[in-house]
Design an enzyme around this catalytic site. Structure first.
Site, PDB file in Angstrom:
ATOM      1  N   SER A  67       0.821  -1.223   0.000  1.00  0.00           N
ATOM      2  CA  SER A  67       0.000   0.000   0.000  1.00  0.00           C
ATOM      3  C   SER A  67       0.852   1.269   0.000  1.00  0.00           C
ATOM      4  O   SER A  67       2.030   1.239   0.354  1.00  0.00           O
ATOM      5  CB  SER A  67      -0.916   0.008   1.224  1.00  0.00           C
ATOM      6  OG  SER A  67      -1.514  -1.247   1.398  1.00  0.00           O
TER       7      SER A  67
HETATM    8  N1  SAH Z   1      -0.493  -5.029   4.042  1.00  0.00           N
HETATM    9  C1  SAH Z   1       0.009  -5.479   2.773  1.00  0.00           C
HETATM   10  C2  SAH Z   1      -0.928  -5.102   1.660  1.00  0.00           C
HETATM   11  C3  SAH Z   1      -1.559  -6.272   1.060  1.00  0.00           C
HETATM   12  S1  SAH Z   1      -2.714  -6.014  -0.235  1.00  0.00           S
HETATM   13  C4  SAH Z   1       1.396  -4.936   2.503  1.00  0.00           C
HETATM   14  O1  SAH Z   1       1.880  -4.107   3.233  1.00  0.00           O
HETATM   15  O2  SAH Z   1       2.039  -5.384   1.556  1.00  0.00           O
HETATM   16  C5  SAH Z   1      -4.083  -6.896   0.379  1.00  0.00           C
HETATM   17  C6  SAH Z   1      -3.840  -8.338   0.748  1.00  0.00           C
HETATM   18  O3  SAH Z   1      -5.041  -8.847   1.317  1.00  0.00           O
HETATM   19  C7  SAH Z   1      -3.526  -9.263  -0.422  1.00  0.00           C
HETATM   20  O4  SAH Z   1      -2.283  -9.863  -0.198  1.00  0.00           O
HETATM   21  C8  SAH Z   1      -4.648 -10.295  -0.413  1.00  0.00           C
HETATM   22  O5  SAH Z   1      -4.215 -11.608  -0.729  1.00  0.00           O
HETATM   23  C9  SAH Z   1      -5.119 -10.221   1.035  1.00  0.00           C
HETATM   24  N2  SAH Z   1      -6.497 -10.689   1.259  1.00  0.00           N
HETATM   25  C10 SAH Z   1      -7.544 -10.707   0.406  1.00  0.00           C
HETATM   26  N3  SAH Z   1      -8.643 -11.198   0.995  1.00  0.00           N
HETATM   27  C11 SAH Z   1      -8.303 -11.504   2.274  1.00  0.00           C
HETATM   28  C12 SAH Z   1      -9.011 -12.076   3.364  1.00  0.00           C
HETATM   29  N4  SAH Z   1     -10.298 -12.411   3.286  1.00  0.00           N
HETATM   30  N5  SAH Z   1      -8.329 -12.265   4.523  1.00  0.00           N
HETATM   31  C13 SAH Z   1      -7.018 -11.941   4.633  1.00  0.00           C
HETATM   32  N6  SAH Z   1      -6.307 -11.403   3.608  1.00  0.00           N
HETATM   33  C14 SAH Z   1      -6.933 -11.181   2.449  1.00  0.00           C
END
Ligand code: SAH
Length: 326
Positions: A67
């Protein structure tokens, strides 16, 4: 792994300076300065230290992004992240944000991060191990259920667009605890309002913070739309009927953001509108009253399935109200 061609020129220090310049607390800026973001970006990238969301992993049927740093800093400030806190992160990805937060909460704090994709979870664990970060626990799972084993949490920090605030989160949040979550709207797909909730005794209050753009959640956290498709179609029709343009953003928030149940009273607040649920009835002011009047003026013949014209928000999700009406 890509090691960053511009090392030296571009480093975590760049993010530290940028976050500081934007006026975020020093301990948040410092945390960004301590984590090499490039280690969490598993694809070729020009500048890991630019203030933008970056693709961090590309799988066959899924991907993940790191993000935007300044938005993460804003979320951290809004939830009052500080030393010693226990945080539940939803959507851990490759672990970057969890790593940054781990520096803010320090050794006496803990970050529990849930990631839906197993592959990402193992990459994240590896990334954190390489940096000797020990106060982050990464787990595979659907963030919908939270992580009860280590509850209660001071903060629940969602970095993925969610359809609702599940009951599990509210149960696992300490009194006075905060949730920040980008909420998937039913009628608008190109951005998600980030809503900051605070649990306060019997109330959960939410305030609209900013327009964001996140990956939409998989699993239970992200398929509520499908589960509710039928009632939502009615909702969309209804919204068109009373003219979208006449509904301000706060009202849309009330319509679409979840309001968690605590005891028997529910509360939703934002800058222009507030609603309190007491004794089975929502008491509204300002914009909500406008909407209530609009609902009342709808012609019954347009809605063959209308069984009651009583306007009421549902106890758990404000957008269930359509079901209540029809
Ligand atoms: N915090 C992360 C950003 C990840 S983007 C960073 O700093 O890199 C969002 C993430 O949420 C993705 O990796 C996706 O696989 C995950 N995601 C999607 N649905 C989800 C769910 N139901 N529970 C947990 N994670 C989920």
């Amino acid at each position: 792994m890509w090691m960053g061609r511009e090392k030296g020129m571009s480093s975590p220090r760049k993010l530290y300076e940028m976050i500081r310049r934007l006026g975020y607390p020093e301990e948040i800026a410092k945390a960004f300065g301590e984590i090499p973001r490039e280690e969490f970006i598993e694809v070729e990238s020009k500048d890991a230290y630019s203030d933008s969301a970056l693709l961090s992993y590309k799988g066959e049927n899924f991907y993940s992004t790191s993000s935007q740093p300044s938005l993460m800093a804003e979320f951290m400030r809004d939830v009052g992240l500080r030393k010693g806190m226990k945080v539940l992160e939803i959507g851990g990805g490759t672990g970057y944000n969890a790593a940054v937060m781990s520096k803010v909460v320090g050794e006496e704090g803990l970050i529990v991060s849930i990631e839906y994709e197993e592959k990402l979870c193992s990459l994240a664990k590896e990334n954190l191990r390489k940096l000797s970060i020990e106060n982050v626990l990464f787990v595979v799972g659907d963030g919908y259920y939270g992580y009860a084993d280590l509850a209660p949490y001071d903060v629940i920090f969602a970095t993925v667009g969610v359809d609702e605030i599940p009951k599990y989160w509210i149960d696992q949040l300490s009194d006075g605890g905060k949730i920040i979550a980008p909420m998937n709207l039913k009628s608008i797909s190109y951005y998600q309002p980030a809503i900051l909730f605070k649990k306060n005794g019997d109330f959960l209050a939410g305030i609209y913070k900013s327009a964001t753009n996140f990956i939409k959640a998989s699993g239970m956290l992200g398929n509520l739309n499908e589960r509710l498709l039928k009632s939502f179609q009615t909702c969309e029709y209804y919204l068109k009927k009373i003219s979208m343009l006449s509904i301000s953003m706060p009202v849309l928030e009330v319509l679409t953001a979840s309001v968690g149940k605590i005891g028997t009273e529910y509360f939703f607040v934002d800058e222009d509108c507030s609603a309190v649920h007491r004794n089975g009835e929502w008491l509204m002011c300002k914009e909500c009253l406008r909407l209530k009047r609009a609902v009342k003026s709808l012609e019954k013949e347009n809605f063959p399935d209308l069984i009651s014209s009583k306007f009421a928000f549902n106890s758990k999700r404000t957008d269930f109200w359509v079901e209540r009406i029809f």
